[in-house]
Scaffold this motif. Structure first.
Motif, PDB file in Angstrom:
ATOM      1  N   GLY A   1      23.703  25.085  93.357  1.00  0.00           N
ATOM      2  CA  GLY A   1      23.843  23.709  93.811  1.00  0.00           C
ATOM      3  C   GLY A   1      24.241  22.724  92.726  1.00  0.00           C
ATOM      4  N   LYS A   2      24.280  23.146  91.477  1.00  0.00           N
ATOM      5  CA  LYS A   2      24.662  22.257  90.383  1.00  0.00           C
ATOM      6  C   LYS A   2      26.156  21.933  90.480  1.00  0.00           C
ATOM      7  CE  LYS A   2      24.776  21.877  85.332  1.00  0.00           C
ATOM      8  NZ  LYS A   2      24.529  22.575  84.043  1.00  0.00           N
ATOM      9  N   PHE A   3      26.474  20.646  90.315  1.00  0.00           N
ATOM     10  CA  PHE A   3      27.871  20.213  90.443  1.00  0.00           C
ATOM     11  C   PHE A   3      28.435  19.837  89.077  1.00  0.00           C
ATOM     12  CE2 PHE A   3      31.131  16.908  91.161  1.00  0.00           C
ATOM     13  CZ  PHE A   3      32.021  17.647  91.933  1.00  0.00           C
ATOM     14  N   ILE A   4      29.601  20.368  88.770  1.00  0.00           N
ATOM     15  CA  ILE A   4      30.303  20.067  87.519  1.00  0.00           C
ATOM     16  C   ILE A   4      31.550  19.272  87.878  1.00  0.00           C
ATOM     17  CG2 ILE A   4      31.414  21.009  85.470  1.00  0.00           C
ATOM     18  CD1 ILE A   4      29.774  23.567  85.899  1.00  0.00           C
ATOM     19  N   SER A   5      31.608  18.030  87.460  1.00  0.00           N
ATOM     20  CA  SER A   5      32.773  17.196  87.771  1.00  0.00           C
ATOM     21  C   SER A   5      33.801  17.303  86.651  1.00  0.00           C
ATOM     22  CB  SER A   5      32.340  15.743  87.957  1.00  0.00           C
ATOM     23  OG  SER A   5      31.756  15.242  86.770  1.00  0.00           O
ATOM     24  N   MET A   6      35.056  17.272  87.036  1.00  0.00           N
ATOM     25  CA  MET A   6      36.180  17.350  86.114  1.00  0.00           C
ATOM     26  C   MET A   6      35.976  18.445  85.070  1.00  0.00           C
ATOM     27  SD  MET A   6      38.067  15.168  87.522  1.00  0.00           S
ATOM     28  CE  MET A   6      39.406  15.230  86.365  1.00  0.00           C
ATOM     29  N   PRO A   7      35.872  19.700  85.504  1.00  0.00           N
ATOM     30  CA  PRO A   7      35.614  20.797  84.551  1.00  0.00           C
ATOM     31  C   PRO A   7      36.741  20.945  83.532  1.00  0.00           C
ATOM     32  CG  PRO A   7      36.300  21.656  86.679  1.00  0.00           C
ATOM     33  CD  PRO A   7      36.107  20.189  86.863  1.00  0.00           C
ATOM     34  N   LYS A   8      36.330  21.292  82.319  1.00  0.00           N
ATOM     35  CA  LYS A   8      37.308  21.492  81.246  1.00  0.00           C
ATOM     36  C   LYS A   8      37.890  22.898  81.338  1.00  0.00           C
ATOM     37  CE  LYS A   8      34.982  18.226  78.186  1.00  0.00           C
ATOM     38  NZ  LYS A   8      34.319  18.026  76.867  1.00  0.00           N
ATOM     39  N   GLY A   9      38.877  23.167  80.497  1.00  0.00           N
ATOM     40  CA  GLY A   9      39.533  24.470  80.528  1.00  0.00           C
ATOM     41  C   GLY A   9      38.620  25.619  80.180  1.00  0.00           C
ATOM     42  N   ASP A  10      37.575  25.357  79.373  1.00  0.00           N
ATOM     43  CA  ASP A  10      36.658  26.418  78.958  1.00  0.00           C
ATOM     44  C   ASP A  10      35.515  26.630  79.958  1.00  0.00           C
ATOM     45  OD1 ASP A  10      38.082  26.935  76.640  1.00  0.00           O
ATOM     46  OD2 ASP A  10      36.968  25.419  75.490  1.00  0.00           O
ATOM     47  N   THR A  11      35.464  25.830  81.038  1.00  0.00           N
ATOM     48  CA  THR A  11      34.379  25.970  82.024  1.00  0.00           C
ATOM     49  C   THR A  11      34.515  27.300  82.766  1.00  0.00           C
ATOM     50  OG1 THR A  11      34.334  23.575  82.331  1.00  0.00           O
ATOM     51  CG2 THR A  11      33.244  24.914  84.010  1.00  0.00           C
ATOM     52  N   LEU A  12      33.394  28.018  82.871  1.00  0.00           N
ATOM     53  CA  LEU A  12      33.390  29.328  83.513  1.00  0.00           C
ATOM     54  C   LEU A  12      33.281  29.181  85.032  1.00  0.00           C
ATOM     55  CD1 LEU A  12      33.353  32.381  82.682  1.00  0.00           C
ATOM     56  CD2 LEU A  12      30.867  32.284  83.005  1.00  0.00           C
ATOM     57  N   ILE A  13      34.124  29.913  85.752  1.00  0.00           N
ATOM     58  CA  ILE A  13      34.057  29.934  87.223  1.00  0.00           C
ATOM     59  C   ILE A  13      33.203  31.123  87.633  1.00  0.00           C
ATOM     60  CG2 ILE A  13      35.383  30.170  89.355  1.00  0.00           C
ATOM     61  CD1 ILE A  13      37.770  28.973  87.902  1.00  0.00           C
ATOM     62  N   THR A  14      32.022  30.856  88.160  1.00  0.00           N
ATOM     63  CA  THR A  14      31.098  31.921  88.550  1.00  0.00           C
ATOM     64  C   THR A  14      31.396  32.389  89.970  1.00  0.00           C
ATOM     65  OG1 THR A  14      29.486  30.293  89.300  1.00  0.00           O
ATOM     66  CG2 THR A  14      29.292  31.061  87.032  1.00  0.00           C
ATOM     67  N   SER A  15      30.919  33.576  90.309  1.00  0.00           N
ATOM     68  CA  SER A  15      31.114  34.083  91.667  1.00  0.00           C
ATOM     69  C   SER A  15      30.265  33.292  92.649  1.00  0.00           C
ATOM     70  CB  SER A  15      30.748  35.568  91.742  1.00  0.00           C
ATOM     71  OG  SER A  15      29.385  35.753  91.453  1.00  0.00           O
ATOM     72  N   GLU A  16      30.764  33.178  93.885  1.00  0.00           N
ATOM     73  CA  GLU A  16      30.098  32.482  94.983  1.00  0.00           C
ATOM     74  C   GLU A  16      29.889  30.995  94.703  1.00  0.00           C
ATOM     75  OE1 GLU A  16      26.587  34.618  96.048  1.00  0.00           O
ATOM     76  OE2 GLU A  16      27.667  36.384  96.715  1.00  0.00           O
ATOM     77  N   CYS A  17      30.746  30.429  93.850  1.00  0.00           N
ATOM     78  CA  CYS A  17      30.728  28.979  93.671  1.00  0.00           C
ATOM     79  C   CYS A  17      31.785  28.364  94.588  1.00  0.00           C
ATOM     80  CB  CYS A  17      30.994  28.615  92.210  1.00  0.00           C
ATOM     81  SG  CYS A  17      32.703  28.931  91.673  1.00  0.00           S
ATOM     82  N   ARG A  18      31.888  27.046  94.573  1.00  0.00           N
ATOM     83  CA  ARG A  18      32.889  26.360  95.381  1.00  0.00           C
ATOM     84  C   ARG A  18      33.728  25.454  94.480  1.00  0.00           C
ATOM     85  NH1 ARG A  18      32.166  26.835 100.826  1.00  0.00           N
ATOM     86  NH2 ARG A  18      30.193  27.753 101.506  1.00  0.00           N
ATOM     87  N   LEU A  19      35.036  25.590  94.606  1.00  0.00           N
ATOM     88  CA  LEU A  19      35.958  24.796  93.808  1.00  0.00           C
ATOM     89  C   LEU A  19      36.464  23.618  94.630  1.00  0.00           C
ATOM     90  CD1 LEU A  19      38.135  27.640  92.211  1.00  0.00           C
ATOM     91  CD2 LEU A  19      36.011  26.659  91.348  1.00  0.00           C
ATOM     92  N   LEU A  20      36.301  22.408  94.086  1.00  0.00           N
ATOM     93  CA  LEU A  20      36.845  21.213  94.723  1.00  0.00           C
ATOM     94  C   LEU A  20      38.255  21.018  94.177  1.00  0.00           C
ATOM     95  CD1 LEU A  20      36.250  18.866  96.651  1.00  0.00           C
ATOM     96  CD2 LEU A  20      35.461  17.541  94.687  1.00  0.00           C
ATOM     97  N   ILE A  21      39.248  21.201  95.055  1.00  0.00           N
ATOM     98  CA  ILE A  21      40.644  21.258  94.624  1.00  0.00           C
ATOM     99  C   ILE A  21      41.450  20.152  95.288  1.00  0.00           C
ATOM    100  CG2 ILE A  21      42.745  22.650  94.795  1.00  0.00           C
ATOM    101  CD1 ILE A  21      41.084  25.091  94.286  1.00  0.00           C
ATOM    102  N   ILE A  22      42.352  19.557  94.498  1.00  0.00           N
ATOM    103  CA  ILE A  22      43.242  18.527  95.015  1.00  0.00           C
ATOM    104  C   ILE A  22      44.684  19.033  94.920  1.00  0.00           C
ATOM    105  CG2 ILE A  22      43.414  17.368  92.767  1.00  0.00           C
ATOM    106  CD1 ILE A  22      43.687  14.732  94.266  1.00  0.00           C
ATOM    107  N   GLY A  23      45.450  18.788  95.953  1.00  0.00           N
ATOM    108  CA  GLY A  23      46.842  19.232  95.992  1.00  0.00           C
ATOM    109  C   GLY A  23      47.418  18.985  97.366  1.00  0.00           C
ATOM    110  N   THR A  24      48.632  19.427  97.599  1.00  0.00           N
ATOM    111  CA  THR A  24      49.221  19.305  98.930  1.00  0.00           C
ATOM    112  C   THR A  24      48.565  20.322  99.872  1.00  0.00           C
ATOM    113  OG1 THR A  24      50.964  20.919  98.483  1.00  0.00           O
ATOM    114  CG2 THR A  24      51.421  18.613  97.911  1.00  0.00           C
ATOM    115  N   SER A  25      48.705  20.090 101.173  1.00  0.00           N
ATOM    116  CA  SER A  25      48.106  21.001 102.155  1.00  0.00           C
ATOM    117  C   SER A  25      48.644  22.419 101.994  1.00  0.00           C
ATOM    118  CB  SER A  25      48.370  20.490 103.572  1.00  0.00           C
ATOM    119  OG  SER A  25      47.812  19.224 103.757  1.00  0.00           O
ATOM    120  N   GLN A  26      49.951  22.531 101.745  1.00  0.00           N
ATOM    121  CA  GLN A  26      50.562  23.850 101.580  1.00  0.00           C
ATOM    122  C   GLN A  26      50.065  24.539 100.315  1.00  0.00           C
ATOM    123  OE1 GLN A  26      52.587  25.554 103.747  1.00  0.00           O
ATOM    124  NE2 GLN A  26      52.219  27.225 102.297  1.00  0.00           N
ATOM    125  N   SER A  27      49.960  23.784  99.218  1.00  0.00           N
ATOM    126  CA  SER A  27      49.504  24.390  97.962  1.00  0.00           C
ATOM    127  C   SER A  27      48.056  24.837  98.057  1.00  0.00           C
ATOM    128  CB  SER A  27      49.687  23.408  96.802  1.00  0.00           C
ATOM    129  OG  SER A  27      48.917  22.234  97.011  1.00  0.00           O
TER     130      SER A  27
END
Length: 377
Positions: free
Chosen positions: A331-357
């Motif tokens: 449940g911990k939220f990391i805002s604006m993660p840096k390039g070295d931030t580790l993406i763990t399994s079963e986490c959720r990524l908040l992503i911005i982009g076009t609908s197609q992307s």
């Protein structure tokens, strides 16, 4: 049989889904009064046919035809009635009188049943239940009010399937007025309502009653129903007006508790102090068909990006999207993660982009192996 079953899975053949509750018993109770007029009609035709065989020289088919149009008083003179003797004429008159009496009785019975209105209501409800039985991953919205009206508008625009259930007597008229495609007139927290709304295949429940007791009863009933089915937990959203009720609903098992008064206060505060942020919310959250979209994507345990650093995924290069937040499994939220931030399994990524992307990123994240596109990055 196994071969046919495998072929059916490949071709996506499915048996028609039936409702979890059957209204055949109630329908039969409404149709029972039709039995006596129907039986009398059949007996009248039978005995009048036999009578014509006795009092005239008709064949069986002629006797049946004569008795049919005489008993139902729909005609006379198609056969050789001019040759009738006195006995045949008297018998024909009796058949006409008996037929008129039985048909009058049948007509009165049918009008009485239709005037009660229950038969038509059961037929409509049965048809609606068969339509609801085809739904999967839908939301069951409990109680009809102004919140429900606005919510269903957004659900229809987003093509999210839903069923609205409410116990009020005039709910059917309201459902038609506000264009609810699927609705059930019943008390939402009862087992009957849960079966009629096909809750077993639903994604979640939204209860928005202004009476806290209704929401409490609904959440408790859904959680009990969930345990009986031994299925994964329902996603439950509820509404409450004060902090005390919010805490109660959370303890009972509501995943999210929304306070309309707090939401309005937050929106008004944002409009007054940070109008640019309000414009951003309107652009990404509340508006349709925007050039950019904001979405949370789940990272499966077997995804190739699990335990990779943000910069190693190269999502911005291969899909033109940006990770603006990470919600970890705890449940911990990391805002604006840096390039070295580790993406763990079963986490959720908040992503911005076009609908197609964003759709492309979902496919990329779902892969088990490193995608071919990264070889050229």
């Amino acid at each position: 049989m196994d071969l046919f079953r495998k072929i059916g899975k490949i071709l996506h053949w499915e048996r028609p889904t039936r409702p979890e509750i059957d209204l055949s018993g109630e329908l039969y109770e409404q149709l029972k009064p039709f039995r006596l007029p129907f039986i009398l009609l059949q007996l009248g035709l039978l005995f009048s046919t036999l009578g014509y065989l006795v009092v005239t020289d008709y064949t069986l088919m002629e006797a049946f035809f004569q008795s049919s149009y005489t008993f139902t008083t729909t005609g006379f003179g198609a056969l050789k009635e001019g040759e009738f003797d006195g006995l045949a004429i008297i018998y024909t008159a009796l058949v006409m009188i008996a037929g008129s009496a039985i048909l009058s009785f049948a007509t009165i019975s049918i009008i009485d049943i239709l005037n009660r209105g229950r038969l038509i209501a059961i037929i409509k409800e049965r048809r609606m239940m068969y339509r609801i039985a085809r739904l999967k991953k839908h939301f069951v919205i409990c109680y009809h009010n102004e919140y429900t009206i606005q919510l269903t508008k957004h659900f229809r625009e987003s093509h999210i399937p839903f069923v609205v259930v409410d116990p009020e007597i005039n709910f059917e008229q309201e459902a038609v007025k506000y264009r609810y495609p699927y609705f059930v007139n019943a008390n939402p927290h009862t087992e009957v309502a849960m079966l009629k709304t096909h809750l077993s295949t639903a994604r979640g429940v939204i209860t928005v009653s202004k009476n806290p007791a209704d929401n409490i009863a609904q959440i408790a009933s859904v959680r009990l129903f969930e345990k009986e089915l031994k299925r994964k937990p329902y996603y439950i959203i509820s509404s409450a007006e004060n902090d005390e009720d919010i805490e109660k609903l959370k303890k009972l098992g509501s995943d999210i508790v929304v306070s309309p008064t707090k939401l309005m206060a937050q929106r008004l505060s944002t409009m007054a102090t940070r109008p640019d942020m309000e414009n951003l919310l309107e652009q990404f959250v509340f508006k349709k068909d925007t050039p950019l979209d904001l979405e949370e994507i789940f990272v499966p345990r077997v995804s190739w990006i699990a335990l990779k650093r943000v910069k190693e995924t190269h999502l911005s290069d291969i899909a033109q999207v940006y990770i603006v937040g990470i919600t970890q499994k705890d449940g911990k939220f990391i805002s604006m993660p840096k390039g070295d931030t580790l993406i763990t399994s079963e986490c959720r990524l908040l992503i911005i982009g076009t609908s197609q992307s964003i759709r492309n990123v979902k496919k990329i994240i779902a892969k088990h192996e490193r995608p071919e596109e990264l070889k050229y990055v």
